[in-house]
Scaffold this active site. Structure first.
Site, PDB file in Angstrom:
ATOM      1  N   TYR A   1       0.787  -1.102   0.048  1.00 25.71           N
ATOM      2  CA  TYR A   1       0.084  -0.050  -0.076  1.00 25.71           C
ATOM      3  C   TYR A   1       0.745   1.262   0.008  1.00 25.71           C
ATOM      4  CZ  TYR A   1      -3.526  -3.701   1.445  1.00 25.71           C
ATOM      5  OH  TYR A   1      -4.347  -4.565   1.405  1.00 25.71           O
TER       6      TYR A   1
ATOM      7  N   HIS B   1     -30.838  11.140   5.325  1.00 24.82           N
ATOM      8  CA  HIS B   1     -31.387   9.766   5.963  1.00 24.82           C
ATOM      9  C   HIS B   1     -31.397   8.737   4.836  1.00 24.82           C
ATOM     10  CE1 HIS B   1     -32.748  12.211   9.202  1.00 24.82           C
ATOM     11  NE2 HIS B   1     -33.336  13.162   8.121  1.00 24.82           N
TER      12      HIS B   1
ATOM     13  N   SER C   1     -14.586  -9.701 -10.321  1.00 27.02           N
ATOM     14  CA  SER C   1     -14.817 -10.883  -9.468  1.00 27.02           C
ATOM     15  C   SER C   1     -14.278 -12.064 -10.150  1.00 27.02           C
ATOM     16  CB  SER C   1     -16.648 -11.065  -9.211  1.00 27.02           C
ATOM     17  OG  SER C   1     -16.834 -12.261  -8.667  1.00 27.02           O
TER      18      SER C   1
ATOM     19  N   ARG D   1     -10.968  -0.147  -0.447  1.00 29.85           N
ATOM     20  CA  ARG D   1      -9.538  -0.235   0.436  1.00 29.85           C
ATOM     21  C   ARG D   1      -9.364   1.115   1.074  1.00 29.85           C
ATOM     22  NH1 ARG D   1      -4.483  -1.332  -3.556  1.00 29.85           N
ATOM     23  NH2 ARG D   1      -5.797  -3.397  -3.478  1.00 29.85           N
TER      24      ARG D   1
ATOM     25  N   ARG E   1       7.869   9.524  33.389  1.00 31.49           N
ATOM     26  CA  ARG E   1       7.733   8.596  32.082  1.00 31.49           C
ATOM     27  C   ARG E   1       7.639   7.173  32.621  1.00 31.49           C
ATOM     28  NH1 ARG E   1      11.882   6.530  27.937  1.00 31.49           N
ATOM     29  NH2 ARG E   1      10.331   5.566  26.518  1.00 31.49           N
TER      30      ARG E   1
END
Length: 1582
Positions: free
Chosen positions: A914, A1052, A1182, A1196, A1222
């Site tokens: 990606y 809506h 597909s 994605r 810390r």
């Protein structure tokens, strides 16, 4: 303190800075080296080329013998430094070291002083007539002309000659004279002479390095340091230790290859043959006689004077001299009489005699060849050239018996021939070349020459058998190199050497199988030629016109007039363009005759554009059968002209891939004449009538479709998958070739791209089913094997390495390692696992100019880890970004690269699939840990400036090793120490031992970790910002395009009042605008942690400065500034507040929310078939339902967006749960959330940009859905109209309600159409109302179009203005026009300087500051301003006294300058840095370049920088100011900062770097910048 008053430096591209003694403040009567260097006898060497006649063939190698002798003088000092102690041990009467060094330096400086024009050629063809050589002549000059000066020398740069010692000129002459027999000179002097006439001398070591570098043969031809280090004197003479024999053999082979490739080049020897004929006939006119008797004339006799004189001979009154002048002019034009026909090389072994070979005498060879030729060719004019090179001398005689080797095993000094490695070298070789005046009879002459070869004689070097080294040996060798530390180089040289292995015997040649494609190509060529011939034969009907012929039948009525001119232009130019295209598409012709390819190409393009296309267009109006055919031919003419113009444009822009594609299309269109005749012939054969109109279209569409289908057909890439584990990939990486003059990108038909000197034909036998395509995202991270020759390799993402234990089972053997210099064939054999078949990899026709040899590179590492790399021999500038340290590599041999990355472990899909390479690289370990080191450097530098015990040398050492990280060592330290920061402190200390004690001084771990994270956050946010701007721009463009296209709005998820498609896109864009504001705010408020100490109290630093609070504050500010921050956090705990991480992830989450919303909308709209995301031609929706077009990208985006929004809560919880100052529970969490959040957002924005750039709108579908709901929405308008006409509002409302419910029932229950309007039309209450007019959709969208306009003007336009430079640059780069955006930016500015981002209307402040402190002579000097902009810098230089020329690629910018400064003498003009005017070469004394290079893409910068360097006159200065970055920093939008390695292009162009500074400017945030000053070499005394 050392006294520098008597020392000067000159810079050399081979040896760096070379010192020599100048007069300085020495006594006025003392002779110094500068006086010898500046003497006319030495200065004349500036006018004699080092390469003799080869400089005519290698235009980049026009260096002279003057440069060479200065380099030899430097080598002489290095030789004395290495050898004096051993010389003093074996000889009793050796003078002092300063005396010996001065003697050697003068012999080196003067060893070529006797050379005449064309060097050794002049020896053979002129001096030999008087029994002279350049050495004997040089001895006379040394003793008679320079002796008095030599005796006065008292010092060299490294010492002063003691009183009582006086340099003897005869000893200088003795050293340069080649020994002829026993000499009376002292023994120490005889031993020193081996450094001038032995096997490896200061002379030939320099010319091998220099000539190889200047011709582009090799940047570093052999290992000089190793050769000198292992040399010493023994009782027998100059001796080399057996450990240095590999370096000696390497030197010998490179020198032999250099002779074969450069000095004995076929074109060079053709020039020599012509020159030989000219010398024999005209030498009486060249020089009056014996040079010893005319030394004054010989002093002025150089190549310059010779070539100037002969150029004037053609104007002489002497007829004989006039004739010779014409012949000399032909040579100066490179119009050579002789052309090479064939070549054979004969190697001689020690047991063979050259005199017994036919190749020993030119006359014998010519006579023997004529004997074998057919009778008609026996009188053919021939010349035979027999250049000879002594590969290694024998052992007898005074010359060869000067070098020996030391056997460490026995402790004996032996003859070199006693060593097997040395003895396997051939003794010598001869090249036999046959030249003729034409090449028409090449096969017969070559066959005759082959018949002269005796059985067993070969043109290949003798076979040397040896075994390939075992892997265990390689491992032991690596351990030895790493742990033994044979010797240490100086701080800037750490090369390691490895042994050489000779080639195995070649395997029998494999017969090339029949290739049907070759037959198809041959038939196509025959068809083209036949058609052209038919057209030409038809000319008899056209001159004069025969109106009864087939083509002119019926054209008499309109023939005379414009048609006549178009007709004749077409029939004359068409055949030429067709035949020229047939020649130009030949790859062999392009590679063998590049100059003719360019000339013929220009002629063809001009012919097509100005003759073929216009005449064809005119004739199309008169085409037979009417409009259909005429329109077909008109379209053909227009398409041909377009292809020709695009081909011309891409060639001018140096985009040769595009050039070849467009010209191939143009040629396919020209072939329409052939296809038209084929269709016509087929129609006649089949007796089909009326085909001509269709043939007019098909004749050019068919070849064009054929070409495009071939281009788009996937080819088998060189990426191979071996079983399920992906054992390796083979790949050859493409790189831009401008780093080396001989480089050239070759695109092979099988998809292989290499950067090589000469073409390599490669055939790879890989199974098609195991191919991974070129766009497969997995290729960035999977393991790969790289094979090749001369390619500069760009590694992918990982530092390549392999374990011995992992590779042993698979890597069985490599057959036939190749000696490239011998021009042999290479066959690489990979033996896979037992179940796999061997995969042969062949590389043949390896050029001698690519690489010297193939060898092994052993990198520094752990004893059990051996790393092998395939590398190019000329450029290692990119290595540091991949974790490689080029200082530890012996570059000169190469083998293979192995990166076994198993696929049986999890790999992050954000990296694999990606995110971009830029964002992935930003969060890489290399970037992280090199940034740690930059933090340590900033701390050390600030501490040094504050007066702490940190030296500038330590700081420089730390800077030098920022990027060469030894990750293996760091991992080993972390395994022991269990602390990552301290592990890297120790690893850094190993690389910088002198600075080990001050690394991390006063700091805590969070000093490097947190400051690094803040730096990475800043850079990552910058990348995100740039991507956001791009998406906003794309959405705004889409919104404007569809601003007034009505569409249903939804509330809506139910149909509501209509809007427009453009306005909906504005909603998506505005969400991103709000995100952009947040990102910009985060960037503006990001501050450094700096030096806050262990718990934020700065206690350790307060102790360092003895309680001085002001100094602690100053240190904090200095470190922050050096890290690029303007301010620091007010208070911190041990870490910076984790609130910052939460805020950053909030901003990222906001972007994810915006993207998810838009992507979800698109998914719904795509389901309604109103708008679709881009769907590629071969994309599959597909695996089962082939018709589907799934919104894969939008889905994605939504998936990744949910991931990012989930990370925000993790950051918030981390910030909320930090205890006190810390706790460490933040560390592991942040290692995941921060990088992955940015990687995911990067992927989202890349996808979003792709979707926004390719959205497909279906207006008819949108209108249909809108019309189905519009009647309900129009009821309010209808009600108002009916009431206006006098109706009862309540009664009308009830009627509408009832009709609406009934219509809705029809739609919902019966599936019918909305019939509300028909019902209202039948109701008498609504009689007289125009119901259809009420349904105009645009009446229902309100102010949607106007809101789009206002949104673009008020919101998007300011963003576009802020980022106009980046947006314009990206747009034009996507078109392939890297510099066109400058003109558009200036044009759109329309005289408003505020619209030009870089226009401050003031001179560059850095330029002004530099000019104020620089000592420049400006009066009468010529200056050039690169990319003048609006002219303020040019005017500043004019005010300083320069004669200024300023150029810009934008005509509008130049006009603007001329209007602003109408009375200025500055010469403003339009020019292109990538294609500059030829007269600018060496024409300017000062050049100023600011911020132009950073606006060019990386692949164009080398061209621009090389051109820029060529503008400098000798001694001129170049000032460069640009943004700077580290090699591993990502590049986002323009401007693209330069790296330090890119700046070194100027030094590779033979400029001297005088100054280099890094600084932060006063922008907000501060920007890192480079300031560099380079100077062109003027002379040695400068």
């Amino acid at each position: 303190m050392k006294d520098f008053t008597a020392e000067s430096l000159c810079h050399d591209p081979i040896h760096g800075y070379m010192p020599f003694v100048a007069a300085g403040e020495l006594p006025g009567d003392e002779v110094v080296e500068q006086h010898i260097i500046d003497h006319p006898w030495v200065q004349r060497l500036r006018q004699i080329h080092q390469l003799q006649t080869a400089w005519w063939v290698f235009p980049t190698a026009e260096h002279t013998r003057f440069q060479h002798v200065l380099g030899v003088m430097q080598l002489a000092s290095r030789a004395v430094d290495a050898l004096y102690d051993s010389l003093n041990e074996v000889c009793d009467d050796v003078p002092s070291r300063p005396y010996v060094e001065t003697l050697m330096r003068m012999a080196a400086l003067l060893h070529d002083v006797g050379h005449g024009p064309f060097g050794h050629f002049f020896d053979q063809h002129f001096l030999a007539d008087y029994g002279l050589t350049h050495e004997t002549l040089g001895c006379t000059i040394i003793e008679q002309e320079l002796g008095h000066l030599l005796r006065g020398l008292r010092r060299n740069p490294h010492g002063e000659i003691p009183a009582g010692e006086t340099l003897a000129p005869w000893q200088v002459a003795f050293l340069i004279r080649r020994p002829q027999g026993p000499d009376d000179g002292p023994r120490w002097l005889q031993m020193l002479r081996s450094l001038f006439s032995g096997l490896y001398t200061v002379d030939n070591m320099d010319f091998v390095l220099r000539d190889a570098y200047m011709t582009g043969y090799s940047a570093r031809a052999f290992d000089l340091e190793r050769l000198l280090h292992y040399s010493f004197f023994t009782e027998r003479g100059l001796t080399i230790h057996e450990r240095g024999l590999h370096a000696l053999v390497r030197f010998i082979e490179v020198r032999a290859a250099l002779f074969q490739s450069i000095y004995f080049h076929r074109a060079v020897r053709a020039i020599d043959l012509t020159l030989q004929e000219l010398f024999e006939g005209s030498k009486a006119f060249l020089f009056p006689g014996n040079p010893l008797e005319h030394l004054d004339e010989y002093l002025r006799f150089t190549e310059w004077t010779l070539l100037n004189d002969v150029a004037r001979w053609s104007q002489s009154d002497n007829p004989e001299k006039q004739e010779w002048g014409r012949r000399w002019e032909a040579l100066l034009r490179r119009d050579l009489r002789w052309q090479m026909v064939c070549e054979r090389t004969r190697y001689f072994e020690p047991h063979e005699t050259e005199h017994g070979s036919i190749f020993s005498n030119e006359t014998f060879v010519i006579a023997a060849i004529r004997e074998q030729l057919p009778a008609p060719l026996k009188s053919l004019p021939l010349r035979v050239d027999l250049p000879r090179h002594i590969h290694r001398p024998g052992t007898r005689g005074p010359v060869p018996g000067q070098n020996f080797y030391y056997d460490a095993t026995t402790g004996d000094v032996k003859n070199l021939t006693d060593n097997t490695l040395f003895n396997n070298l051939p003794l010598s070789y001869r090249i036999c070349r046959v030249y003729a005046e034409t090449t028409n009879h090449n096969p017969q002459i070559a066959a005759s020459l082959d018949k002269l070869l005796k059985p067993g004689e070969s043109s290949k070097p003798p076979e040397v058998r040896c075994r390939l080294p075992s892997l265990s040996y390689l491992k032991n060798r690596a351990e030895n190199l790493i742990h033994t530390a044979v010797f240490e180089y100086t701080a800037h040289r750490h090369q390691r050497s490895v042994p050489k292995y000779n080639p195995l015997p070649p395997k029998p040649a494999v017969k090339r199988p029949f290739d049907p494609l070759r037959l198809v190509q041959l038939l196509a060529c025959i068809l083209l030629c036949q058609t052209t011939l038919v057209v030409v034969l038809g000319f008899r009907d056209y001159f004069p016109p025969n109106f009864r012929s087939d083509f002119l039948l019926g054209r008499k009525d309109y023939f005379f007039g414009p048609y006549q001119w178009a007709f004749y232009a077409h029939i004359l130019s068409g055949p030429f363009a067709l035949v020229a295209g047939l020649v130009l598409i030949s790859e062999a012709f392009r590679l063998r005759f590049p100059a003719w390819h360019r000339r013929l190409g220009r002629a063809q393009i001009l012919c097509v554009i100005f003759l073929v296309a216009p005449s064809g267009l005119w004739m199309a109006f008169y085409a037979a059968t009417g409009f259909v055919a005429g329109s077909g031919f008109a379209a053909l003419a227009i398409a041909t002209a377009i292809c020709g113009l695009k081909g011309w444009q891409s060639a001018v822009q140096r985009r040769f891939d595009q050039h070849r594609l467009w010209m191939l299309r143009c040629f396919a269109l020209l072939c329409s004449a052939v296809v038209l005749r084929l269709i016509g012939g087929l129609s006649e054969t089949l007796t089909i009538a009326g085909t001509y109109p269709f043939a007019a279209w098909l004749s050019w569409l068919l070849p064009l479709i054929f070409i495009e289908s071939l281009r788009l057909t996937p080819v088998i890439q060189l990426r191979v998958r071996i079983d399920q584990q992906h054992l390796f990939f083979a790949d050859v990486i493409r790189r831009h070739p401008m780093n080396r003059p001989i480089g050239r990108c070759i695109d092979h038909a099988n998809g292989i791209s290499q950067t090589v000197g000469d073409p390599i034909q490669s055939s790879w036998n890989f199974p098609r089913e195991s191919t991974i395509g070129p766009n497969d995202p997995k290729k960035r991270r999977q393991p790969f094997l790289i094979l090749g020759t001369g390619a500069q390799v760009l590694f992918h993402n990982h530092r390549p390495s392999f374990s011995i234990r992992r590779i042993v089972p698979w890597f069985r053997q490599v057959d036939h390692l190749v000696n490239v210099s011998s021009h042999m064939t290479a066959i690489w054999q990979y033996q896979g696992p037992p179940a796999m078949q061997p995969i042969p990899l062949r590389i043949h026709r390896i050029s001698r100019r690519e690489c010297a040899l193939i060898n092994l590179i052993v990198m520094k590492g752990k004893p059990d880890l051996l790393k092998l790399f395939l590398v190019g021999v000329h450029d290692v500038s990119d290595w540091s970004r991949y974790g490689l340290n080029p200082s530890f590599v012996n570059v000169g041999w190469f083998f293979l690269l192995w990166d076994p990355m198993s696929l049986d472990t999890y790999q992050n899909p954000l990296i694999e699939r990606y995110a971009s390479k830029a964002m992935s690289g930003l969060w890489s370990p290399q970037r992280k840990f090199s940034t740690w080191r930059r933090c340590w450097v900033a701390l050390a530098e600030a501490e040094s400036e504050m007066g702490l015990r940190v030296s500038s040398q330590q700081v420089e050492l730390l800077k030098k090793h920022i990027d060469d990280i030894d990750f293996d060592a760091a991992r080993e330290y972390e395994r022991k120490l269990r602390h990552d920061v301290m592990a890297h402190v120790h690893a850094y200390g190993d690389a910088c031992p002198a600075a080990r004690d001050i690394i991390h001084w006063g700091a805590t771990s969070c000093f490097v970790t947190d400051n690094t994270d803040l730096l990475l956050l800043r850079d990552a946010l910058g990348l995100v910002r740039d991507r956001l701007v791009r998406v906003i721009d794309r959405l705004a463009t889409f919104a404007v395009e569809y601003r007034d296209l009505p569409t249903l709005a939804y509330t809506h998820m139910q149909p509501a009042q209509p809007t427009t498609v453009g306005r909906r896109a504005c909603l998506w864009a505005y969400d991103l605008v709000l995100d952009l504001e947040e990102i910009e705010h985060r960037l503006a408020t990001l501050r450094a942690r700096s030096t806050m100490g262990t718990t934020g109290t700065q206690a350790s630093f307060l102790e360092l400065f003895g309680g001085d609070h002001d100094k602690v504050r100053q240190l904090t500010e200095k470190v922050a500034t050096k890290l690029g921050f303007k301010s620091t956090l007010a208070v911190t705990g041990q870490t910076y507040p984790r609130k910052i991480d939460s805020q950053v992830l909030d901003a990222l989450s906001g972007i994810a929310q915006s993207a998810h919303k838009a992507a979800n909308d698109l998914r719904l709209l795509q389901a309604n078939k109103e708008i679709e995301e881009p769907f590629e031609k071969h994309q599959i929706g597909s695996s089962a339902m082939a018709y589907k077009r799934n919104p894969m990208r939008s889905e994605r985006i939504c998936a990744l967006a949910r991931f990012v929004t989930s990370l925000q809560s993790s950051a918030a919880q981390t910030a909320a749960t930090q205890w006190m100052e810390r706790t460490l529970d933040d560390s592991a969490n942040r290692r995941l959330t921060l990088p992955q959040g940015f990687l995911a957002i990067d992927a989202i924005l890349l996808l979003y940009n792709n979707v926004a750039d390719g959205l497909v709108v279906y207006p008819q579908v949108i209108a249909k859905r809108l019309n189905a709901e519009l009647p309900f929405m129009a009821t309010e308008t209808i009600l108002m109209e009916a009431v206006t006409r006098g109706g009862d509002r309540q009664e009308l409302h009830e009627r509408i309600r009832q009709h609406s419910q009934a219509a809705a029932a029809v739609v919902k229950q019966e599936g019918g159409d909305n019939d509300l309007l028909e019902r209202l039309a039948e109701d008498e209450a609504f009689a007289g109302i125009d119901l259809q007019a009420a349904l105009d959709p645009i009446k229902f969208v309100g102010r949607s179009p106007q809101q789009v306009d206002e949104f673009i003007a008020n919101v998007v336009s300011p963003i576009r203005e802020r980022y106009s430079e980046a947006l314009l640059a990206r747009e034009f780069n996507s078109r392939g026009d890297a510099t066109g955006w400058f003109e558009q930016l200036y044009t759109e500015a329309a005289g408003n300087e505020a619209e030009v981002p870089w226009a401050d209307m003031l001179p560059n402040s850095t330029l002004v500051a530099w000019l104020n402190r620089a000592d420049l002579t400006t009066a009468g000097k010529h200056a050039l301003v690169i990319g003048c902009g609006l002219g303020d810098d040019a005017e500043e230089l004019h005010r300083r006294g320069f004669k200024v020329r300023a150029f810009d690629i934008s005509p509008t910018a130049v006009d603007w300058c001329q209007q602003r400064f109408a009375d200025s003498p500055v010469d403003y003009l339009v020019a292109d840095l990538l294609n500059p005017p030829a007269p600018w070469r060496q024409a300017f004394d000062f050049i100023f370049e600011a911020n132009t290079l950073q606006a060019l893409p990386e692949d164009l910068r080398a061209v621009a920088m090389t051109n820029l360097a060529s503008f400098l006159a000798p001694g001129g200065a170049l000032l460069v100011i640009a943004r700077g970055r580290e090699p591993n920093e990502p590049l986002a939008e323009v401007p693209w900062p330069l790296t330090r390695q890119e700046m070194e292009t100027f030094t590779r162009a033979e400029l001297i770097e005088e100054q280099f500074e890094e600084f932060l400017d006063d922008e907000d945030p501060p920007t890192r910048r480079f300031l560099a000053v380079y100077r062109a070499v003027q002379n040695a005394s400068g």
